[in-house]
Enzyme design. Sequence first.
Site, mmCIF file in Angstrom:
data_model
loop_
_atom_site.group_PDB
_atom_site.id
_atom_site.type_symbol
_atom_site.label_atom_id
_atom_site.label_comp_id
_atom_site.label_asym_id
_atom_site.label_seq_id
_atom_site.Cartn_x
_atom_site.Cartn_y
_atom_site.Cartn_z
ATOM 1 N N VAL A 14 -1.045 -7.644 -0.826
ATOM 2 C CA VAL A 14 -2.350 -7.719 -1.504
ATOM 3 C C VAL A 14 -2.676 -9.167 -1.888
ATOM 4 O O VAL A 14 -3.817 -9.628 -1.706
ATOM 5 C CB VAL A 14 -2.386 -6.801 -2.749
ATOM 6 C CG1 VAL A 14 -3.772 -6.808 -3.373
ATOM 7 C CG2 VAL A 14 -2.004 -5.363 -2.368
ATOM 8 N N VAL A 132 -5.931 2.245 -7.996
ATOM 9 C CA VAL A 132 -6.127 3.618 -7.501
ATOM 10 C C VAL A 132 -6.954 3.604 -6.223
ATOM 11 O O VAL A 132 -8.051 3.038 -6.187
ATOM 12 C CB VAL A 132 -6.848 4.495 -8.560
ATOM 13 C CG1 VAL A 132 -7.108 5.891 -8.023
ATOM 14 C CG2 VAL A 132 -6.029 4.567 -9.840
ATOM 15 N N GLY A 134 -6.763 2.109 -3.319
ATOM 16 C CA GLY A 134 -6.937 0.881 -2.535
ATOM 17 C C GLY A 134 -8.359 0.346 -2.506
ATOM 18 O O GLY A 134 -8.860 -0.160 -3.498
ATOM 19 N N ASP A 201 3.986 7.689 -6.798
ATOM 20 C CA ASP A 201 2.890 6.709 -6.713
ATOM 21 C C ASP A 201 1.549 7.415 -6.945
ATOM 22 O O ASP A 201 0.702 6.942 -7.713
ATOM 23 C CB ASP A 201 2.921 6.037 -5.330
ATOM 24 C CG ASP A 201 1.768 5.071 -5.110
ATOM 25 O OD1 ASP A 201 1.910 3.895 -5.477
ATOM 26 O OD2 ASP A 201 0.723 5.499 -4.587
ATOM 27 N N LYS A 205 -1.322 7.199 -10.050
ATOM 28 C CA LYS A 205 -2.769 7.068 -9.823
ATOM 29 C C LYS A 205 -3.532 8.224 -10.479
ATOM 30 O O LYS A 205 -4.629 8.021 -11.004
ATOM 31 C CB LYS A 205 -3.049 7.006 -8.318
ATOM 32 C CG LYS A 205 -2.526 5.715 -7.680
ATOM 33 C CD LYS A 205 -2.517 5.824 -6.168
ATOM 34 C CE LYS A 205 -2.046 4.536 -5.519
ATOM 35 N NZ LYS A 205 -1.719 4.711 -4.088
HETATM 36 N N1 HSE Z 1 1.721 2.317 -1.280
HETATM 37 C C1 HSE Z 1 0.408 2.652 -1.714
HETATM 38 C C2 HSE Z 1 -0.153 3.712 -0.801
HETATM 39 C C3 HSE Z 1 -0.452 1.427 -1.699
HETATM 40 O O1 HSE Z 1 0.442 3.956 0.260
HETATM 41 O O2 HSE Z 1 -1.156 4.333 -1.121
HETATM 42 C C4 HSE Z 1 -1.758 1.585 -2.385
HETATM 43 O O3 HSE Z 1 -1.593 1.892 -3.747
#
Ligand code: HSE
Length: 420
Positions: A14, A132, A134, A201, A205
């Site tokens: 990023v 959240v 991307g 992950d 989010k």
């Molecule tokens: N690793 C995360 C995904 C990156 O695959 O969504 C974006 O938050």
Amino acid sequence: MKTIKLGIVGLGTVGTGVVRIIQNNQQKILATSGCQLQIKTIVVANLAKQRHIDLEGIKLTNQIADIVADDEIQIVIEVMGTIDPAKSYIEALLDSGKNVVTANKDLLATYGNGLITHAQENHVNLLYEASVAGGIPILRTIATSFAADQITSVAGIINGTSNYILTQMSENELTYNEALQQAQELGLAETDPTNDVSGKDAGYKMAILTQFAFGVTVPLENIFVAGITQITKADILRAQKWGYVIKLIGQARPVDDKLSVSVEPMFVRKDHPLATIKNENNAVLVTGSSVGEVMFYGAGAGELPTANSVLNDVLATVKDLQLQQTGAKFNNFSRTTDLLVAQQQKNHYFLTLVSKDDSRVTITSNHHKHQQTLSKQKNDLATELSYQTKPISVQQFRTMVEKLKGTEKLTITAAYPLLD
Ligand code: HSE
């Protein structure tokens, strides 16, 4: 022409995207903000690492103090990820009067309230659109465009890596490990992809999304989280046969006057809008009592899409600096409501079973006190049957599966929650 000086902490996927966008889109940035952005200093863990971007005129350092103590730097972008040492870095930056833009979902989901208070006390911005989904500008949209509406449900695909893996396994015959490796090579996965595939992950989010959509801070232990590591090719094919796709779905919705928040692989009807979301793309389906259903779709991970969300926050902060109004919360909506504990979240479940003796089978479920005769489908799966439960909790579902396993006539071939 005014120049705003920036610091960046982290130069991975990023961070690299942020540098590229600032270098490539200078004219547009100037035209929309009236300011030029200049990256002054970047903090990296490894000074010796080869970088494939133009870093001329930018100081590279491994000392956060080089940014904290620099009065010229007004906005700092934190894209190093994970909690340590990002948390202490951000606290030091806020204390020194820097506005902070971050993509750090782990940190915001876990320590968000404390950091938001910290930012307010220092009259600086703390913005985190990129944390959240991307490239999808979902947080600012919920905070502003749903300000007068009651959101009744949020459901989405919010992890690009796991969606990439499921898509590749289902459409391109890749194995789980091959698909994960590709997702890593494409820069979609976290440095350690464990959280991507475990659902954690997406859980982070969902905590942030729920705060924006429902005004409620959800402790992570209240989010039911299951990942994709157990999904087999056979499950994916079975879903297809019965008219579904398997997707890792994050949901927040009221159930029995309490808020239910979950992340789990679900059977999604093939004609459901979320069933069509492929590869690293994400989608968030927001239902408002006035507006109805609105779906937001786009790249949920990757260098430039995520960096674009970071830049949106940077330019929002530039505007706040010009108007001398930094320090407002990203999301003002706040209320209290009871939360369901993770194991009490309820779903309809879809089971497929094979009858060993081809006789007609009846399942009795204690949980909803009714009998249901299984529907039979005479296709190439011969006597495979499907069964759909009433809404039951994870706990009730597991008990039911154990009971069914004890039935000599039946073998369970797949068992997944259904997205309504
Ligand atoms: N690793 C995360 C995904 C990156 O695959 O969504 C974006 O938050």
